[in-house]
Design an enzyme around this catalytic site. Structure first.
Site, short mmCIF file in Angstrom:
data_model
loop_
_atom_site.label_atom_id
_atom_site.label_comp_id
_atom_site.label_asym_id
_atom_site.label_seq_id
_atom_site.Cartn_x
_atom_site.Cartn_y
_atom_site.Cartn_z
N GLU A 161 0.85 -1.19 0.00
CA GLU A 161 0.00 0.00 0.00
C GLU A 161 0.88 1.24 0.00
OE1 GLU A 161 -3.89 -1.82 2.35
OE2 GLU A 161 -2.43 -0.61 3.46
N GLU A 189 -7.09 2.25 -3.02
CA GLU A 189 -7.38 1.84 -1.65
C GLU A 189 -8.38 2.81 -1.00
OE1 GLU A 189 -7.42 0.03 0.88
OE2 GLU A 189 -6.37 -1.76 0.16
N HIS A 191 0.71 -5.95 4.33
CA HIS A 191 0.19 -7.23 4.82
C HIS A 191 0.88 -8.36 4.09
CE1 HIS A 191 -3.63 -4.53 5.00
NE2 HIS A 191 -2.82 -4.27 6.02
N ARG A 242 -10.38 -8.01 9.61
CA ARG A 242 -9.25 -7.15 9.28
C ARG A 242 -8.74 -6.31 10.45
NH1 ARG A 242 -11.49 -8.36 4.46
NH2 ARG A 242 -10.10 -8.35 2.65
N GLU A 258 -2.77 -14.36 6.96
CA GLU A 258 -2.31 -13.01 6.59
C GLU A 258 -1.89 -12.27 7.85
OE1 GLU A 258 -4.06 -8.92 4.49
OE2 GLU A 258 -5.38 -10.28 5.59
N ARG A 285 -1.06 -8.92 9.40
CA ARG A 285 -1.46 -7.57 8.98
C ARG A 285 -0.67 -6.45 9.67
NH1 ARG A 285 -5.89 -6.92 6.12
NH2 ARG A 285 -6.47 -4.95 7.13
#
Length: 453
Positions: A127, A201, A257, A328, A347, A349
């Site tokens: 990101e 995003e 992530h 999330r 995942e 994060r």
């Protein structure tokens, strides 16, 4: 690529660009005219001053960089130039244990020796922001940062504009850099990087490029190259890219992530159709190890003071050592959309792009493997799964770089297969110095809080 193929290839180029990682995980380079590239460059390497890369003191800093021919590619931003990533060795021809690639290789070697797995497969999500301009000053006369974005004109909303935190997957004209990102991804795929997709995003001028699943060392090598490509393309358009975790107040921050699983041959070690969320006992122990050591791991996955401005409630950023299905807000999310056991994964994060990717991958892997070696259970350890339940009794993860370094000082034995004690000590010293610098500089918010007192 072998040496014979390499020398045949460089006949078509004027320069060979040797790219080397510094201690932060950034790329540096030195360029050789191809007419002077001899077989000894491949075997004996090229000397350089490692102190300027953050590795050693100037009293003894001579090291040697050796090209890795498996990484040869045409440099997309330099005419007639062939690019190659390099390893680093000491003058006695032994491997330099602090070098990022060597740290990750040693971590992977340790896992293979334990016969738990022979591969770590990862899929990073990168990101970042693309702004029209970023201007900043830290001096006796001024302390400020000023950011301009094509997607908003604070505090006025010039249409087409994106309201705060409503940018996820928006179309042009609201998505202002679609063509720019297409060009970025075209270049990345041309040089061999396996890209899954890109999109807008949640935040203003915030975007994501996600990798396909690939070997951990390959992914760690590609992350700085992705930054290199993004920054150069964006610069050619007259813009600037930021991989800072939290460049904007009160907007979503940028994570890195990391989807991950372990494999033994063609078998996904994390897959078990009869397990919790179809995860094997090995996967659950890996989760427990990663969450147990997460405070210390964060010294490598979140190694900047800015990192902890992202890790606050309300922005899909984890603040607790927890795991859950499709959540999330958890430090570890089990992707609910994954139905194929061949790619069963978790995942993590927490990480962001200020991390040295090789150090981060190695730290995550060794933390998880420690959980496997000690047969840890994430449910018995109180790490979840949490899906909407009250987690107020779960301890917080570090809220500052200082806290993560404190955790690393107390908890680093699990890293010993790949991180030498002097590397950990040097890393802590380096990061403490950065904290002292940040803490010594007045912040504009202090004027709002205290000026009138």
């Amino acid at each position: 690529m072998n040496s014979e193929e390499f020398f045949k290839k460089i006949k078509d180029y004027e320069y060979l660009d040797l790219k080397i990682y510094d201690i932060n995980g950034g790329l540096r380079h030195v360029t050789l005219p191809t007419s002077y590239v001899t077989p000894s460059v491949l075997t004996d390497g090229v000397g350089f001053d490692a102190s300027n890369f953050g590795y050693m003191h100037t009293t003894f800093s001579d090291m040697i960089t050796v090209p890795d021919l498996s990484t040869v590619a045409e440099d997309p931003f330099a005419d007639e130039t062939l690019s190659v990533l390099c390893d680093v060795i000491l003058t006695d021809k032994t491997a330099f244990n602090w070098y990022p690639r060597n740290v990750l290789k040693n971590a992977l070697k340790h896992v293979k020796e334990l016969e738990i797995a022979n591969k770590m497969i990862v899929g990073p999500e990168m990101e970042f922001n693309i702004f029209k301009s970023i201007t900043h000053e830290v001096s006796e006369r001024a302390i400020y940062v000023k950011i301009k974005s094509d997607e908003t004109n604070w505090p006025v909303m010039d249409e087409p504009a994106i309201p705060n935190d409503r940018g996820y997957h928006v179309l042009p004209p609201f998505d202002s850099t679609y063509d720019m990102r297409n060009e970025i991804v075209s270049i990345l795929t041309e040089i061999g990087m396996p890209i899954k997709y890109h999109h807008h995003e949640v935040g203003i001028s915030q975007f994501e490029i996600e990798f396909q699943l690939l070997d951990a060392l390959e992914a760690a090598d590609w992350i700085p190259m992705l930054k290199y490509v993004v920054r150069n393309v964006v610069n050619d358009y007259g813009y600037v890219a930021s991989f800072l975790p939290k460049p904007l107040h009160d907007h979503a921050g940028n994570g890195m992530h990391v989807h991950q699983y372990l494999a033994r041959g063609t078998k996904n070690v994390f897959d078990d159709p009869n397990g919790l969320y179809s995860l094997s006992k090995t996967a659950l122990s890996y989760i427990a190890g990663l969450l147990k050591h997460a405070p210390a791991v964060m010294a490598f996955t979140n190694p900047s003071t800015n990192s902890y401005k992202r890790l606050v409630p309300g922005f899909e950023a984890p603040t607790k050592p927890s795991f859950a299905l499709g959540n999330r807000d958890s430090a570890i999310r089990i992707p609910a959309y994954v139905n194929d056991g061949k790619v069963r994964r978790i995942e993590f994060r927490m990480p962001d792009a200020t991390a040295n990717p090789h150090y981060a991958m190695a730290a995550m892997l060794l933390a998880g493997i420690d959980g496997v070696k000690n047969d840890l259970d994430p449910q018995k350890a109180g790490f979840g799964p949490f899906n909407g339940e009250d987690v107020s009794n779960v301890p917080d993860l570090p809220t500052s770089l200082d806290q993560s370094l404190d955790a690393l000082e107390k908890d680093h034995e699990f890293l010993s297969p790949a991180f030498t004690s002097d590397l950990i000590e040097a890393w802590i010293e380096k990061k403490r110095k950065e904290i002292r610098i940040v803490n010594s500089i007045p912040n504009p918010i202090e004027y709002e809080l205290y000026f009138g007192i």
